[in-house]
Design a protein around this motif. Structure first.
Motif, PDB file in Angstrom:
ATOM      1  N   GLN A 102       0.825  -1.205   0.000  1.00 25.19           N
ATOM      2  CA  GLN A 102       0.000   0.000   0.000  1.00 25.19           C
ATOM      3  C   GLN A 102       0.860   1.258   0.000  1.00 25.19           C
ATOM      4  N   LEU A 103       1.907   1.265   0.830  1.00 24.56           N
ATOM      5  CA  LEU A 103       2.760   2.458   0.924  1.00 24.56           C
ATOM      6  C   LEU A 103       3.577   2.661  -0.341  1.00 24.56           C
ATOM      7  N   LEU A 104       4.083   1.573  -0.930  1.00 24.60           N
ATOM      8  CA  LEU A 104       4.907   1.714  -2.133  1.00 24.60           C
ATOM      9  C   LEU A 104       4.084   2.212  -3.316  1.00 24.60           C
ATOM     10  N   THR A 105       2.847   1.751  -3.436  1.00 23.55           N
ATOM     11  CA  THR A 105       2.034   2.149  -4.584  1.00 23.55           C
ATOM     12  C   THR A 105       1.429   3.543  -4.435  1.00 23.55           C
ATOM     13  N   THR A 106       1.231   3.995  -3.208  1.00 27.54           N
ATOM     14  CA  THR A 106       0.606   5.310  -3.016  1.00 27.54           C
ATOM     15  C   THR A 106       1.629   6.421  -2.782  1.00 27.54           C
ATOM     16  N   LEU A 107       2.705   6.108  -2.072  1.00 24.35           N
ATOM     17  CA  LEU A 107       3.690   7.142  -1.740  1.00 24.35           C
ATOM     18  C   LEU A 107       5.038   6.943  -2.413  1.00 24.35           C
ATOM     19  N   GLY A 108       5.285   5.759  -2.952  1.00 20.27           N
ATOM     20  CA  GLY A 108       6.535   5.507  -3.655  1.00 20.27           C
ATOM     21  C   GLY A 108       7.684   5.067  -2.774  1.00 20.27           C
TER      22      GLY A 108
ATOM     23  N   SER B 215       2.449   7.945   7.105  1.00 25.26           N
ATOM     24  CA  SER B 215       2.304   7.360   5.762  1.00 25.26           C
ATOM     25  C   SER B 215       1.022   6.558   5.665  1.00 25.26           C
ATOM     26  N   LEU B 216       0.714   5.798   6.709  1.00 25.89           N
ATOM     27  CA  LEU B 216      -0.526   5.033   6.702  1.00 25.89           C
ATOM     28  C   LEU B 216      -1.742   5.958   6.582  1.00 25.89           C
TER      29      LEU B 216
ATOM     30  N   THR C  22      -1.764   9.037   5.373  1.00 21.53           N
ATOM     31  CA  THR C  22      -1.752   9.687   4.049  1.00 21.53           C
ATOM     32  C   THR C  22      -2.225   8.742   2.963  1.00 21.53           C
ATOM     33  N   SER C  23      -1.706   7.489   2.974  1.00 15.81           N
ATOM     34  CA  SER C  23      -2.112   6.524   1.952  1.00 15.81           C
ATOM     35  C   SER C  23      -3.586   6.161   2.088  1.00 15.81           C
ATOM     36  N   GLY C  24      -4.080   6.150   3.327  1.00 14.71           N
ATOM     37  CA  GLY C  24      -5.498   5.863   3.537  1.00 14.71           C
ATOM     38  C   GLY C  24      -6.380   6.943   2.917  1.00 14.71           C
ATOM     39  N   LYS C  25      -5.948   8.195   3.047  1.00 10.39           N
ATOM     40  CA  LYS C  25      -6.717   9.301   2.453  1.00 10.39           C
ATOM     41  C   LYS C  25      -6.708   9.222   0.929  1.00 10.39           C
ATOM     42  N   LYS C  26      -5.553   8.770   0.386  1.00  7.94           N
ATOM     43  CA  LYS C  26      -5.481   8.666  -1.077  1.00  7.94           C
ATOM     44  C   LYS C  26      -6.353   7.538  -1.600  1.00  7.94           C
TER      45      LYS C  26
END
Length: 501
Positions: A5-11, A494-495, A497-501
């Motif tokens: 999840q983190l790699l695909t949303t935040l890189g 990050s969790l 932020t990625s959740g919001k995305k």
């Protein structure tokens, strides 16, 4: 799943070794019989080893490589690539397990995230002053990270090799301020890439020299001696077996992807050998950078090996396979080093040979179990992520580079800047890795990290001169807290932020 999840949303994929340690420590406080075993610091070490291995394995070693053929429009290459990178990931971790505590990757090396996890576990177990110091460090680290200051870099400066980290800090500063102050974009000049090429090649030659020297090291038979003396004679065997393994895996990928259909036999053999060499080089360079600084420029070094393949003249679909295979090696290698460093500290720094070796073996089992779990998780979820456009951002960079190609000017620039990289690496020697760390800093655009590293080194030198070695242990605990606070804040942020995305 968190790593994906983190790699695909935040890189990016945060280091979850600290997270694993914290979870294990929290579980140990649950007043139930079934959780009593988690009060052992060694069980906590196994838990954090499994969690960090699962995160890096799923995201960096598996998902990122198969995103490259998907984005390139060759979905037929995804499954052969997936099988190949799964094998490469397992080989990656096994090689670091074998090379840990040798002249190439000594247990006494810095491995900053490993030190942070170990000191966190120790402080929580002992309580008292050490726990208070750790808590203070975590609070400062979290607040500093909230203020956008790289506290992990500051903490690393308290425990790492001064020369290596000094070059890393200089690299950060040069990359960060060359354009705003002098209107020079080092990245467009391919200066960082050239420096890494020169430094990396010299680093490999230095490793070969150490490997030859290690043949003359005596095998120690008593528990009273250090483990590094007992294991140096396995360097050559491990590197040979690893190199052979990469050749076999690259051949398997080439055949299952059908690359032979559009390549003559000499070109096919050239690809197999270069792909194995690129994966091997990527692994070693990433491991050296991780050991000395806690950073590993896996994405950038994979791009360098891709540029080398473009210069050789491999066709586009071959470059897709090459890039994915190279990118798969390194992260699992470096992460295993962090975890083994944690265990090494918790097991009294190898004082008892049998206990230390058994502990490492248990950590290897924990990591391999995590990888075996990660493989089906990625297999059954990647299609859903990719179909929704959630792919690792760096994979788009690789595909763009393959489509754009490389000019003669870029090749000349790489060769030009390889010279100073090679010279600096040679001067620093294998223990300092100055060239590799300078290139690492140049490849990462983070000037604040440069300020953090250089100011941390200054504080460390002054503190040791004023108070002497008696303050060293307290500085290590504070450093662990700073790194842990930074990691914890960024992980949960990050969790969110990625959740919001």
């Amino acid at each position: 799943m968190i790593g994906i999840q983190l790699l695909t949303t935040l890189g990016v994929t945060p280091n979850t070794a600290i997270i694993g340690a914290m979870i294990a420590m929290i579980i140990a406080r649950i007043p139930m019989q079934m959780f009593m075993r988690f009060r052992s610091i060694h069980v906590q070490n196994l838990a954090q080893s499994a969690i960090s291995s699962a995160t890096f394995g799923a995201a960096n070693s598996l998902l990122l490589p198969i995103a490259i053929p998907w984005l390139f429009g060759r979905e037929d290459l995804v499954m052969p690539m997936f099988i190949g990178v799964s094998l490469a990931m397992l080989l990656d971790a096994w090689m670091l397990y074998r090379l840990f505590d040798t002249r190439i990757f000594p247990a006494e090396g810095t491995w900053p995230p490993g030190v942070a996890a170990a000191e966190s576990i120790k402080a929580a177990d002992r309580g008292g002053k050490q726990a208070a110091l750790l808590g203070t460090g975590i609070a400062i680290g979290a607040v500093g990270s909230w203020l956008k200051f790289p506290m992990a870099a500051l903490g690393t400066a308290f425990i790492g090799n001064v020369w290596a980290l000094g070059m890393l800090g200089v690299g950060f500063m040069l990359r960060g301020y060359s354009e705003p102050l002098f209107s020079i974009d080092l990245n467009k000049l391919y200066l960082p890439h050239g420096v890494m090429v020169g430094a990396g090649l010299v680093a490999l030659l230095q490793i070969i020299r150490l490997m030859r020297h290690s043949k003359h090291q005596p095998r120690v038979k008593t528990d009273s001696k250090t483990l590094s003396e007992t294991q140096n004679d396995c360097i050559a065997k491990t590197l040979r077996m690893g190199a052979l393994g990469f050749v076999i895996i690259s051949a398997l990928i080439a055949l299952t992807c059908g690359l032979y259909a559009n390549m003559t036999l000499p070109w096919l053999l050239a690809f197999i050998l270069y792909a194995a060499f690129a994966a091997f080089v990527h692994e070693i360079i990433v491991g050296l950078a991780a050991m000395h600084s806690g950073w590993f420029p896996a994405f950038a070094v994979a791009l360098i090996t891709l540029i080398g393949g473009i210069l050789i003249g491999f066709p586009p679909e071959t470059l897709v396979v090459l890039c994915g295979f190279s990118a798969a090696t390194g992260p699992a290698f470096a992460d295993m080093g962090y975890d083994l460093k944690t265990g090494y500290i918790l097991r009294d720094k190898g004082r008892y040979t049998t206990f230390e070796l058994d502990g490492r073996r248990q950590q290897l089992f924990a990591a391999m179990l995590a990888f075996v779990v990660a493989i089906p998780v990625v297999l059954f979820t990647f299609n859903d992520f990719f179909s929704r456009g959630q792919v690792p951002p760096v994979a788009k960079v690789y595909v763009a580079a393959i489509n754009a190609g490389v000019s003669a000017d870029i090749a000349l620039s790489l060769l030009l800047w390889a010279v100073p990289g090679a010279i600096i690496q040679y001067i620093g020697g294998p223990k300092r890795q100055m060239g590799v760390l300078l290139a690492t800093g140049l490849l990462i655009s983070n000037p604040l990290a440069g300020w953090a590293v250089l100011s941390g080194l200054a504080i460390r030198v002054i503190a040791l001169r004023v108070y002497g070695d008696k303050i060293r242990n307290n500085m290590e605990i504070i450093a662990a807290g700073l790194i842990a606070g930074d990691v914890l804040f960024n992980f949960f942020n990050s969790l969110f932020t990625s959740g919001k995305k």
